[in-house]
Design a protein around this motif. Structure first.
Motif, PDB file in Angstrom:
ATOM      1  N   ASP A 190     -10.079   7.157  -7.061  1.00 45.79           N
ATOM      2  CA  ASP A 190      -9.016   6.920  -6.082  1.00 45.79           C
ATOM      3  C   ASP A 190      -9.595   6.947  -4.670  1.00 45.79           C
ATOM      4  O   ASP A 190     -10.082   7.975  -4.209  1.00 45.79           O
ATOM      5  N   ARG A 191      -9.555   5.806  -3.989  1.00 45.89           N
ATOM      6  CA  ARG A 191     -10.030   5.724  -2.607  1.00 45.89           C
ATOM      7  C   ARG A 191      -8.876   5.738  -1.622  1.00 45.89           C
ATOM      8  O   ARG A 191      -9.083   5.664  -0.431  1.00 45.89           O
ATOM      9  N   ALA A 192      -7.672   5.788  -2.152  1.00 40.48           N
ATOM     10  CA  ALA A 192      -6.491   5.764  -1.276  1.00 40.48           C
ATOM     11  C   ALA A 192      -6.299   7.139  -0.643  1.00 40.48           C
ATOM     12  O   ALA A 192      -6.785   8.145  -1.132  1.00 40.48           O
ATOM     13  N   VAL A 193      -5.557   7.129   0.445  1.00 42.71           N
ATOM     14  CA  VAL A 193      -5.217   8.392   1.103  1.00 42.71           C
ATOM     15  C   VAL A 193      -4.292   9.177   0.188  1.00 42.71           C
ATOM     16  O   VAL A 193      -3.262   8.684  -0.239  1.00 42.71           O
ATOM     17  N   VAL A 218       0.843  -1.200   0.000  1.00 44.81           N
ATOM     18  CA  VAL A 218       0.000   0.000   0.000  1.00 44.81           C
ATOM     19  C   VAL A 218       0.879   1.251   0.000  1.00 44.81           C
ATOM     20  O   VAL A 218       0.591   2.218  -0.712  1.00 44.81           O
ATOM     21  N   GLN A 219       1.975   1.231   0.772  1.00 43.97           N
ATOM     22  CA  GLN A 219       2.902   2.375   0.755  1.00 43.97           C
ATOM     23  C   GLN A 219       3.454   2.605  -0.651  1.00 43.97           C
ATOM     24  O   GLN A 219       3.539   3.748  -1.108  1.00 43.97           O
ATOM     25  N   LEU A 220       3.827   1.524  -1.324  1.00 45.97           N
ATOM     26  CA  LEU A 220       4.337   1.658  -2.688  1.00 45.97           C
ATOM     27  C   LEU A 220       3.256   2.210  -3.615  1.00 45.97           C
ATOM     28  O   LEU A 220       3.527   3.089  -4.430  1.00 45.97           O
ATOM     29  N   LEU A 221       2.025   1.728  -3.488  1.00 46.11           N
ATOM     30  CA  LEU A 221       0.939   2.242  -4.321  1.00 46.11           C
ATOM     31  C   LEU A 221       0.687   3.727  -4.049  1.00 46.11           C
ATOM     32  O   LEU A 221       0.432   4.499  -4.979  1.00 46.11           O
ATOM     33  N   GLN A 222       0.761   4.133  -2.801  1.00 51.59           N
ATOM     34  CA  GLN A 222       0.587   5.555  -2.479  1.00 51.59           C
ATOM     35  C   GLN A 222       1.680   6.390  -3.142  1.00 51.59           C
ATOM     36  O   GLN A 222       1.415   7.475  -3.650  1.00 51.59           O
ATOM     37  N   GLU A 223       2.903   5.875  -3.156  1.00 56.32           N
ATOM     38  CA  GLU A 223       4.004   6.601  -3.802  1.00 56.32           C
ATOM     39  C   GLU A 223       3.826   6.614  -5.321  1.00 56.32           C
ATOM     40  O   GLU A 223       4.102   7.620  -5.975  1.00 56.32           O
ATOM     41  N   ILE A 224       3.340   5.525  -5.882  1.00 60.24           N
ATOM     42  CA  ILE A 224       3.065   5.460  -7.319  1.00 60.24           C
ATOM     43  C   ILE A 224       2.052   6.526  -7.702  1.00 60.24           C
ATOM     44  O   ILE A 224       2.227   7.255  -8.684  1.00 60.24           O
ATOM     45  N   VAL A 225       0.992   6.654  -6.918  1.00 61.87           N
ATOM     46  CA  VAL A 225      -0.032   7.678  -7.175  1.00 61.87           C
ATOM     47  C   VAL A 225       0.560   9.070  -7.002  1.00 61.87           C
ATOM     48  O   VAL A 225       0.348   9.960  -7.831  1.00 61.87           O
ATOM     49  N   ARG A 226       1.332   9.283  -5.943  1.00 62.49           N
ATOM     50  CA  ARG A 226       1.934  10.594  -5.703  1.00 62.49           C
ATOM     51  C   ARG A 226       2.833  11.008  -6.868  1.00 62.49           C
ATOM     52  O   ARG A 226       2.722  12.111  -7.392  1.00 62.49           O
ATOM     53  N   VAL A 227       3.699  10.105  -7.299  1.00 62.73           N
ATOM     54  CA  VAL A 227       4.615  10.386  -8.399  1.00 62.73           C
ATOM     55  C   VAL A 227       3.832  10.650  -9.688  1.00 62.73           C
ATOM     56  O   VAL A 227       4.124  11.596 -10.426  1.00 62.73           O
ATOM     57  N   SER A 228       2.833   9.841  -9.951  1.00 63.13           N
ATOM     58  CA  SER A 228       2.030   9.999 -11.172  1.00 63.13           C
ATOM     59  C   SER A 228       1.293  11.329 -11.187  1.00 63.13           C
ATOM     60  O   SER A 228       1.253  12.018 -12.207  1.00 63.13           O
ATOM     61  N   ARG A 229       0.709  11.685 -10.061  1.00 64.07           N
ATOM     62  CA  ARG A 229       0.019  12.983  -9.974  1.00 64.07           C
ATOM     63  C   ARG A 229       0.997  14.133 -10.153  1.00 64.07           C
ATOM     64  O   ARG A 229       0.706  15.112 -10.837  1.00 64.07           O
ATOM     65  N   GLU A 230       2.160  14.006  -9.521  1.00 63.03           N
ATOM     66  CA  GLU A 230       3.183  15.043  -9.624  1.00 63.03           C
ATOM     67  C   GLU A 230       3.606  15.251 -11.080  1.00 63.03           C
ATOM     68  O   GLU A 230       3.952  16.351 -11.482  1.00 63.03           O
ATOM     69  N   PHE A 237      -7.547  -0.516  -3.058  1.00 62.95           N
ATOM     70  CA  PHE A 237      -6.936   0.779  -3.317  1.00 62.95           C
ATOM     71  C   PHE A 237      -7.774   1.619  -4.285  1.00 62.95           C
ATOM     72  O   PHE A 237      -7.593   2.825  -4.385  1.00 62.95           O
ATOM     73  N   GLY A 238      -8.682   0.966  -5.025  1.00 65.62           N
ATOM     74  CA  GLY A 238      -9.553   1.691  -5.946  1.00 65.62           C
ATOM     75  C   GLY A 238      -9.354   1.369  -7.415  1.00 65.62           C
ATOM     76  O   GLY A 238     -10.029   1.932  -8.273  1.00 65.62           O
ATOM     77  N   PHE A 239      -8.429   0.473  -7.745  1.00 72.31           N
ATOM     78  CA  PHE A 239      -8.252   0.064  -9.141  1.00 72.31           C
ATOM     79  C   PHE A 239      -9.486  -0.705  -9.587  1.00 72.31           C
ATOM     80  O   PHE A 239     -10.069  -1.462  -8.818  1.00 72.31           O
ATOM     81  N   GLU A 240      -9.854  -0.494 -10.844  1.00 70.09           N
ATOM     82  CA  GLU A 240     -11.003  -1.196 -11.421  1.00 70.09           C
ATOM     83  C   GLU A 240     -10.563  -1.973 -12.640  1.00 70.09           C
ATOM     84  O   GLU A 240      -9.718  -1.505 -13.415  1.00 70.09           O
ATOM     85  N   GLN A 241     -11.148  -3.163 -12.809  1.00 67.75           N
ATOM     86  CA  GLN A 241     -10.819  -3.971 -13.975  1.00 67.75           C
ATOM     87  C   GLN A 241     -11.407  -3.325 -15.220  1.00 67.75           C
ATOM     88  O   GLN A 241     -12.585  -2.976 -15.251  1.00 67.75           O
TER      89      GLN A 241
END
Length: 159
Positions: free
Chosen positions: A155-158, A88-100, A124-128
């Protein structure tokens, strides 16, 4: 480098590849090769390592920008550290980097047999959004890939 609790993120470099590949071969039955990682970094894809305070590798990911979204090429948590929230920490960083980087979402493929990862991605909120037939090598056959997407609207993640 960015701190996350007692851990920190750092860019993946060629100097990390021996350690990354050692984790990869323990984590997956059909791992990426050292050359796969090297080619990805050389192509300009963003590799990130998650390390403990003492420098121990805990996990990593590789992202490839595709038009307006990030394609998650590889993500891994060291096998003995799985189940501790690092995915989950890695996914949060993936989202942060992507948004940035101004991306509108993240796309990934996952094996249907990787139930643990599927559950994490869904929570985490990913959909097929699709399926790729025979995408992955498997013992004596090929395995489909489930294609999943996270857009910032879902996105349901923090954040």
């Amino acid at each position: 480098m960015r701190q996350v609790g007692p851990n920190h993120y750092s860019p993946m470099t060629p100097a990390d590849l021996d350690e990354v590949v050692a984790v990869e071969v323990r984590a997956y039955p059909f791992p990426w090769t050292r050359q796969n990682f090297a080619d990805s970094l050389e192509a300009g894809h963003q590799g990130v390592c998650l390390r403990a305070v003492d420098g121990t590798l805990l996990g990593y990911f590789l992202l490839m920008p595709v038009v307006d979204e990030s394609h998650l090429l590889n993500v891994c948590v060291v096998p003995e550290m799985q189940g501790n929230g690092l995915g989950v920490q890695l996914l949060q960083e993936i989202v942060r980097v992507s948004r940035e980087q101004g991306m509108g979402g993240v796309l990934l493929e996952v094996r249907p047999s990787n139930v643990r990862a599927l559950r994490i991605y869904e929570r985490f909120g990913f959909e097929q959004i699709g399926r790729r037939k025979g995408y992955y090598p498997a013992s004596g056959r090929r395995e489909d890939a489930i294609v999943m997407r996270l857009s910032w609207e879902t996105d349901r993640a923090v954040a």
